[in-house]
Design a protein around this motif. Sequence first.
Motif, PDB file in Angstrom:
ATOM      1  N   SER A 145       0.837  -1.200   0.000  1.00  0.00           N
ATOM      2  CA  SER A 145       0.000   0.000   0.000  1.00  0.00           C
ATOM      3  C   SER A 145       0.874   1.253   0.000  1.00  0.00           C
ATOM      4  CB  SER A 145      -0.918   0.006   1.218  1.00  0.00           C
ATOM      5  OG  SER A 145      -0.149  -0.026   2.413  1.00  0.00           O
ATOM      6  N   LYS A 146       0.386   2.307  -0.610  1.00  0.00           N
ATOM      7  CA  LYS A 146       1.103   3.577  -0.664  1.00  0.00           C
ATOM      8  C   LYS A 146       0.975   4.294   0.668  1.00  0.00           C
ATOM      9  CE  LYS A 146       1.203   7.894  -3.321  1.00  0.00           C
ATOM     10  NZ  LYS A 146       0.568   8.667  -4.418  1.00  0.00           N
ATOM     11  N   PRO A 147       2.054   4.933   1.158  1.00  0.00           N
ATOM     12  CA  PRO A 147       1.939   5.717   2.395  1.00  0.00           C
ATOM     13  C   PRO A 147       0.836   6.766   2.285  1.00  0.00           C
ATOM     14  CG  PRO A 147       4.252   5.448   1.807  1.00  0.00           C
ATOM     15  CD  PRO A 147       3.453   4.904   0.656  1.00  0.00           C
ATOM     16  N   ASP A 148       0.127   6.962   3.398  1.00  0.00           N
ATOM     17  CA  ASP A 148      -1.024   7.857   3.421  1.00  0.00           C
ATOM     18  C   ASP A 148      -0.671   9.128   4.197  1.00  0.00           C
ATOM     19  OD1 ASP A 148      -4.124   8.210   3.186  1.00  0.00           O
ATOM     20  OD2 ASP A 148      -3.661   8.574   5.303  1.00  0.00           O
ATOM     21  N   ASP A 149      -0.953  10.289   3.611  1.00  0.00           N
ATOM     22  CA  ASP A 149      -0.588  11.563   4.237  1.00  0.00           C
ATOM     23  C   ASP A 149      -1.248  11.741   5.600  1.00  0.00           C
ATOM     24  OD1 ASP A 149       0.989  12.184   2.067  1.00  0.00           O
ATOM     25  OD2 ASP A 149      -0.471  13.530   1.133  1.00  0.00           O
ATOM     26  N   ASP A 150      -2.523  11.390   5.711  1.00  0.00           N
ATOM     27  CA  ASP A 150      -3.227  11.548   6.989  1.00  0.00           C
ATOM     28  C   ASP A 150      -2.658  10.622   8.049  1.00  0.00           C
ATOM     29  OD1 ASP A 150      -4.872  13.512   5.936  1.00  0.00           O
ATOM     30  OD2 ASP A 150      -6.492  12.115   5.434  1.00  0.00           O
ATOM     31  N   ASP A 151      -2.330   9.395   7.642  1.00  0.00           N
ATOM     32  CA  ASP A 151      -1.727   8.442   8.571  1.00  0.00           C
ATOM     33  C   ASP A 151      -0.377   8.967   9.058  1.00  0.00           C
ATOM     34  OD1 ASP A 151      -1.356   5.564   9.666  1.00  0.00           O
ATOM     35  OD2 ASP A 151       0.405   5.822   8.383  1.00  0.00           O
ATOM     36  N   GLU A 152       0.421   9.509   8.153  1.00  0.00           N
ATOM     37  CA  GLU A 152       1.735  10.020   8.546  1.00  0.00           C
ATOM     38  C   GLU A 152       1.596  11.239   9.450  1.00  0.00           C
ATOM     39  OE1 GLU A 152       4.724   8.433   5.059  1.00  0.00           O
ATOM     40  OE2 GLU A 152       3.997  10.499   4.925  1.00  0.00           O
ATOM     41  N   ALA A 153       0.610  12.094   9.197  1.00  0.00           N
ATOM     42  CA  ALA A 153       0.388  13.247  10.066  1.00  0.00           C
ATOM     43  C   ALA A 153       0.004  12.792  11.476  1.00  0.00           C
ATOM     44  CB  ALA A 153      -0.693  14.145   9.479  1.00  0.00           C
ATOM     45  N   ALA A 154      -0.862  11.776  11.566  1.00  0.00           N
ATOM     46  CA  ALA A 154      -1.266  11.251  12.881  1.00  0.00           C
ATOM     47  C   ALA A 154      -0.062  10.680  13.621  1.00  0.00           C
ATOM     48  CB  ALA A 154      -2.338  10.179  12.706  1.00  0.00           C
ATOM     49  N   LYS A 155       0.824  10.008  12.893  1.00  0.00           N
ATOM     50  CA  LYS A 155       2.007   9.424  13.524  1.00  0.00           C
ATOM     51  C   LYS A 155       2.986  10.504  13.968  1.00  0.00           C
ATOM     52  CE  LYS A 155       1.454   4.956  11.302  1.00  0.00           C
ATOM     53  NZ  LYS A 155       1.773   4.075  10.159  1.00  0.00           N
ATOM     54  N   TYR A 156       3.071  11.575  13.203  1.00  0.00           N
ATOM     55  CA  TYR A 156       3.918  12.694  13.622  1.00  0.00           C
ATOM     56  C   TYR A 156       3.412  13.266  14.945  1.00  0.00           C
ATOM     57  CZ  TYR A 156       6.609  17.032  13.500  1.00  0.00           C
ATOM     58  OH  TYR A 156       7.472  18.062  13.819  1.00  0.00           O
ATOM     59  N   GLU A 157       2.113  13.441  15.063  1.00  0.00           N
ATOM     60  CA  GLU A 157       1.541  13.990  16.294  1.00  0.00           C
ATOM     61  C   GLU A 157       1.752  13.046  17.469  1.00  0.00           C
ATOM     62  OE1 GLU A 157      -2.459  14.699  14.992  1.00  0.00           O
ATOM     63  OE2 GLU A 157      -2.027  16.808  14.523  1.00  0.00           O
ATOM     64  N   ILE A 158       1.623  11.741  17.231  1.00  0.00           N
ATOM     65  CA  ILE A 158       1.888  10.760  18.295  1.00  0.00           C
ATOM     66  C   ILE A 158       3.334  10.896  18.776  1.00  0.00           C
ATOM     67  CG2 ILE A 158       2.244   8.292  18.725  1.00  0.00           C
ATOM     68  CD1 ILE A 158      -0.228   7.797  16.913  1.00  0.00           C
ATOM     69  N   ALA A 159       4.264  10.950  17.818  1.00  0.00           N
ATOM     70  CA  ALA A 159       5.678  11.061  18.180  1.00  0.00           C
ATOM     71  C   ALA A 159       5.945  12.345  18.958  1.00  0.00           C
ATOM     72  CB  ALA A 159       6.538  11.014  16.922  1.00  0.00           C
ATOM     73  N   ASP A 160       5.412  13.456  18.474  1.00  0.00           N
ATOM     74  CA  ASP A 160       5.655  14.736  19.127  1.00  0.00           C
ATOM     75  C   ASP A 160       5.128  14.729  20.562  1.00  0.00           C
ATOM     76  OD1 ASP A 160       6.714  17.386  18.929  1.00  0.00           O
ATOM     77  OD2 ASP A 160       4.671  18.156  18.766  1.00  0.00           O
ATOM     78  N   ASP A 161       3.955  14.151  20.761  1.00  0.00           N
ATOM     79  CA  ASP A 161       3.379  14.072  22.113  1.00  0.00           C
ATOM     80  C   ASP A 161       4.236  13.205  23.032  1.00  0.00           C
ATOM     81  OD1 ASP A 161       1.206  15.697  21.547  1.00  0.00           O
ATOM     82  OD2 ASP A 161      -0.137  14.029  21.075  1.00  0.00           O
ATOM     83  N   LEU A 162       4.615  12.022  22.554  1.00  0.00           N
ATOM     84  CA  LEU A 162       5.371  11.087  23.393  1.00  0.00           C
ATOM     85  C   LEU A 162       6.779  11.601  23.673  1.00  0.00           C
ATOM     86  CD1 LEU A 162       4.204   7.674  21.872  1.00  0.00           C
ATOM     87  CD2 LEU A 162       3.530   8.672  24.082  1.00  0.00           C
ATOM     88  N   PHE A 163       7.426  12.146  22.660  1.00  0.00           N
ATOM     89  CA  PHE A 163       8.769  12.690  22.884  1.00  0.00           C
ATOM     90  C   PHE A 163       8.718  13.846  23.883  1.00  0.00           C
ATOM     91  CE2 PHE A 163       9.951  11.366  18.286  1.00  0.00           C
ATOM     92  CZ  PHE A 163      10.316  10.108  18.722  1.00  0.00           C
ATOM     93  N   SER A 164       7.752  14.746  23.700  1.00  0.00           N
ATOM     94  CA  SER A 164       7.644  15.898  24.600  1.00  0.00           C
ATOM     95  C   SER A 164       7.411  15.455  26.039  1.00  0.00           C
ATOM     96  CB  SER A 164       6.514  16.815  24.135  1.00  0.00           C
ATOM     97  OG  SER A 164       6.785  17.343  22.843  1.00  0.00           O
ATOM     98  N   ALA A 165       6.539  14.459  26.219  1.00  0.00           N
ATOM     99  CA  ALA A 165       6.263  13.960  27.568  1.00  0.00           C
ATOM    100  C   ALA A 165       7.500  13.344  28.211  1.00  0.00           C
ATOM    101  CB  ALA A 165       5.132  12.929  27.507  1.00  0.00           C
ATOM    102  N   ALA A 166       8.420  12.845  27.374  1.00  0.00           N
ATOM    103  CA  ALA A 166       9.649  12.221  27.885  1.00  0.00           C
ATOM    104  C   ALA A 166      10.786  13.232  28.044  1.00  0.00           C
ATOM    105  CB  ALA A 166      10.084  11.098  26.946  1.00  0.00           C
ATOM    106  N   GLY A 167      10.522  14.510  27.759  1.00  0.00           N
ATOM    107  CA  GLY A 167      11.542  15.538  27.934  1.00  0.00           C
ATOM    108  C   GLY A 167      12.382  15.816  26.714  1.00  0.00           C
ATOM    109  N   LEU A 168      11.964  15.264  25.560  1.00  0.00           N
ATOM    110  CA  LEU A 168      12.667  15.514  24.299  1.00  0.00           C
ATOM    111  C   LEU A 168      11.890  16.570  23.521  1.00  0.00           C
ATOM    112  CD1 LEU A 168      13.140  11.752  23.591  1.00  0.00           C
ATOM    113  CD2 LEU A 168      15.075  13.298  23.826  1.00  0.00           C
TER     114      LEU A 168
END
Length: 440
Positions: free
Chosen positions: A217-240
């Motif tokens: 399957s081709k990468p999906d822009d909305d899926d990648e945006a959701a994953k970016y937000e997940i990463a940003d939230d988790l990294f920020s909570a960990a002090g990164l």
Amino acid sequence: MTYEIYIHVPFCLRRCGYCDFNTYTAVDLGAGASRGNYANMVIREMELTRAWQLEHGIDEPSASTVFFGGGTPTILSADDLVAMLEAIRRIWGLEPDAEITTEANPDTVNEYYIGKLAEGGFTRISFGMQSAVPHVLKTLDRTHTPASVEAGVRAANRFGLRSSVDLIYGAPGESLDDWRTSVNTAIDLGVNHISAYALTVEPTTKMGRRIAAGALSKPDDDDEAAKYEIADDLFSAAGLGWYEVSNWARPGYESRHNLGYWRNVDWAGLGPGAHSHYNARADVSGRPPLTRGLSAKLTGREMEFPTAQPREQTVVMNALRAWDIAHPRLWGTALNEGHIPWGGSEAITPEENLEELIMLGLRIRDGLDLGRINHEIEEFNATKPVGKTSSILRSIVVDQLHPLIDEGLIVCEGHRVIPTRKGRLLNDMLIERFFDLAGM
């Protein structure tokens, strides 16, 4: 003044299915291809490059950062990497607190190898983790395991090296939970720097061909945006905290080398396909311009480099971008003939330089410096040749930015414009809006 050096090592044991970098396996290069002399070839290019710089009045300071990228730099022996670093120390010098990084495939290093790097002066290692989920690693054609990443980080810690890991999100078949697992695993490693990049699929790659055939399957822009937000939230909570669109770090652990690129400093790129960048500077009137500097030749195995002499008559020159010949065999042929192995070069016009300053500034937490941009715009308008059809550029004032602030794309801290998370996700559009404001 900051000066950086990038060394490209174009060799891989195996090409990953998504990779379109300038990399080669033994099969790609054909029988008889050897990595054994690569360090000596790069050192030869260093000597030629330094001689060319001095010929053109470019007396760079000692290197503040060195970065070995690839490909897989750690396919070479640790002694080879250390030998290239020592050559930089001899030819340009290294600042006492220089940041020295190599990328590493976790499969290609062990505790002994990492110890040799630390002993040789390396300060940082960036592991290509990509994912902590086995089926995602398989889709990406990665051969390492999550355990090998952990072993590498532990070894780096033992020898006092800073370590970073790279992640990729958006692989075919990767669920949101898969991505959360990868992010949390990276955080649990205890590293102080993590990069996370959206998967970009080029049609000429193995993965691109499989997607075109319907096998993936081709990468999906909305899926990648959701994953970016997940990463940003988790990294920020960990002090990164984020400091560039795709990079997070604890305070003081940012990649100084990568920040140099985003701050538009000078750097020399060495190795097949590597790019170099020199900002505008003065040169002797009547000397060959920078774009004709391909004829510099090596006259001795090791060259002595005198201090650049003061110039009586100077002219201002445009900034320069240059790139090495991409194929290792042709690159090596040029070096064996005593030539700087550039495949091409181009002058960066003042308007192009302005565009790059805007693009780079809107990618980093430091933000876009409106004072600097408006100064550059004033300089551009004052020096624009008479008769040119290009329009006068416009300064950007804070009052013009309220629509972007209201849309949640930016915040302003004094004279600096900083993208919000929404602005990072819509970075290309944000940059275009600023081009429009400046009349570019």
